[in-house]
Design an enzyme around this catalytic site. Structure first.
Site, PDB file in Angstrom:
ATOM      1  N   TYR A 115       7.514 -13.279 -26.352  1.00 36.03           N
ATOM      2  CA  TYR A 115       8.522 -14.332 -26.246  1.00 36.03           C
ATOM      3  C   TYR A 115       7.873 -15.598 -25.702  1.00 36.03           C
ATOM      4  O   TYR A 115       7.150 -15.551 -24.699  1.00 36.03           O
ATOM      5  CB  TYR A 115       9.655 -13.903 -25.292  1.00 36.03           C
ATOM      6  CG  TYR A 115      10.653 -15.005 -25.044  1.00 36.03           C
ATOM      7  CD1 TYR A 115      11.826 -15.069 -25.782  1.00 36.03           C
ATOM      8  CD2 TYR A 115      10.403 -16.009 -24.105  1.00 36.03           C
ATOM      9  CE1 TYR A 115      12.734 -16.098 -25.588  1.00 36.03           C
ATOM     10  CE2 TYR A 115      11.298 -17.047 -23.913  1.00 36.03           C
ATOM     11  CZ  TYR A 115      12.463 -17.089 -24.648  1.00 36.03           C
ATOM     12  OH  TYR A 115      13.350 -18.109 -24.468  1.00 36.03           O
ATOM     13  N   GLU A 149      12.380 -22.241 -28.898  1.00 34.92           N
ATOM     14  CA  GLU A 149      12.176 -20.827 -28.622  1.00 34.92           C
ATOM     15  C   GLU A 149      11.453 -20.166 -29.792  1.00 34.92           C
ATOM     16  O   GLU A 149      11.810 -20.395 -30.949  1.00 34.92           O
ATOM     17  CB  GLU A 149      13.550 -20.177 -28.418  1.00 34.92           C
ATOM     18  CG  GLU A 149      13.518 -18.921 -27.598  1.00 34.92           C
ATOM     19  CD  GLU A 149      14.924 -18.375 -27.369  1.00 34.92           C
ATOM     20  OE1 GLU A 149      15.325 -18.236 -26.209  1.00 34.92           O
ATOM     21  OE2 GLU A 149      15.620 -18.093 -28.361  1.00 34.92           O
TER      22      GLU A 149
END
Ligand code: GDP
Ligand code: MN
Length: 384
Positions: free
Chosen positions: A109, A197
């Site tokens: 992530y 993101e």
């Protein structure tokens, strides 16, 4: 402002952040052609909606032939996709992204966001890609690394390295990884983003680093200096009433309840929503017509409230300051001429030109309930 994954990936490419090869399709035939152009033996078809959690909701599917790509696209386009992030009503899929299927070895992530408490950007990394960062933060906060950025300095090399080492990627990827972080931050800063993101960033079996998913949100208050980005807006994703309101510069947010409100000033709007809650009801919207509202804006605002099918009563609560009570009253009367009012309307007016305002309302044949104070308004809302 949110944009779609395929649009975010185009921006990633401009910043040399590697993404799988692919393209967006609006029908099954186009999807098949894209798969043929990409080549290979595996493809991924991804629903393009402004919400995450598509993997678990059936919005990300793998295909082994271009025909299968077309079949999946046929089913996905036009469907209403429900994920944890769309809410129970779901979102309609108008397009799919067709990409090369990537053999994934590891998922990470990466993110950039605004830390409002610390008043600066924060870069985030984790070894646990592919799952919701909120869940991870709740369950395993130690698996998340953060670096807070001094906007004057930008992202120094040591912070980029902290992030990459912190996410536990093989050391052979340190250079590429820090490169991706510095590009991610450049993109975040130059485009006035509130969120960028990559979830997941993957290491492939053939040792490539790729952004498998992409999410970007821009700061609405900075869009005036990024006129080109406005073209990326997908108005289908917006609530139709909110869209209409924004076209007329009316500050309107739709909510779950059934008492419509029209107020001037955000503070008074909040107080009015509290008042409705205390009266045991729920507001159907937030609507601040603002200080500089014209009769047309008031008319439009009132029309919008009346178009909301959930509304079974309306409270107009105005303290006439810059917005005079007579302007407001005229707006309400004009709106009533255009749209039939089938629900009770409680009005509380105070302030500049209040007498003229009350007279305009009284002279109209509108069936209004006049409230003389906030407390009185609350009582009358209870009676609706
Ligand atoms: P989201 O669920 O809306 O966040 O959609 P993502 O784009 O993140 O996709 C969900 C998951 O699908 C990813 O975390 C991956 O595990 C998987 N996935 C997506 N594309 C590929 C691919 O090309 N190959 C493989 N093996 N998995 C993929
Ligand atoms: Mn994702």
């Amino acid at each position: 402002m949110k944009i779609h994954e395929y649009q975010a990936k185009e921006i990633f490419s401009q910043f040399a952040i590697p993404v799988p090869r692919g393209s967006v399709a609006e029908d099954a035939d186009e999807a098949r052609k894209i798969a043929e152009q990409i080549g290979g033996a595996r493809w991924v078809v991804k629903a393009q909606v402004h919400a995450g959690g598509r993997g678990k909701g059936g919005g990300v599917r793998v295909a082994d032939t271009p025909e299968a790509v077309a079949e999946i696209a046929e089913k996905m386009i036009g469907m209403t996709l429900v994920t944890l992030q769309t809410g129970p009503q779901g979102k309609r899929v108008a397009r799919v992204l067709v990409e090369e299927g990537v053999p994934v070895k590891q998922e990470f992530y990466l993110g950039a966001a605004v830390d409002r408490a610390k008043q600066c950007p924060v870069l985030i990394a984790s070894s646990e890609g592919g799952i919701g960062i909120e869940e991870l933060a709740a369950g395993h906060p130690e698996r998340i690394v953060r670096e807070w950025i001094d906007v004057g300095l930008g992202l120094p090399a040591f912070q980029a390295r902290n992030l990459v080492f912190g996410m536990g990627i093989d050391t052979s990827f340190v250079r590429t990884g820090t490169g991706i972080f510095s590009q991610l931050y450049r993109l975040f800063e130059s485009h006035d983003c509130t969120l960028v993101e990559i979830n997941p960033l993957v290491v492939t079996e053939d040792k490539r680093l790729l952004a498998l998913d992409a999410r970007i949100e821009f700061d609405d208050n900075a869009l005036y200096r990024h006129k080109d980005l406005l073209e990326l807006k997908d108005t289908d994703e917006q609530d139709p009433l909110e869209l209409e309101a924004s076209r007329h510069r009316v500050n309107y947010i739709r909510m779950e309840g059934d008492i419509g409100i029209m107020v001037n000033g955000a503070g008074l709007a909040m107080a009015t929503m509290d008042l409705i809650k205390q009266a045991g009801a729920n507001p159907a919207n937030f609507l601040d017509v603002g200080g500089g509202a014209t009769t047309e804006m008031v008319t439009k605002g009132f029309e919008i409230i009346l178009q909301d099918k959930n509304v079974r009563g309306i409270l107009i609560n105005i303290f006439g300051g810059i917005l005079r009570c007579d302007i407001l009253a005229k707006g309400v009367v004009d709106a009533a001429k255009k749209v039939a009012i089938k629900v009770p309307v409680v009005v509380r007016l105070e302030g500049t030109n209040v007498e003229q305002g009350r007279k305009i309302l009284a002279d109209s044949d509108l069936d209004l309930v006049v409230a003389h104070s906030m407390a009185d308004a609350a009582e009358k809302v209870k009676g609706i």
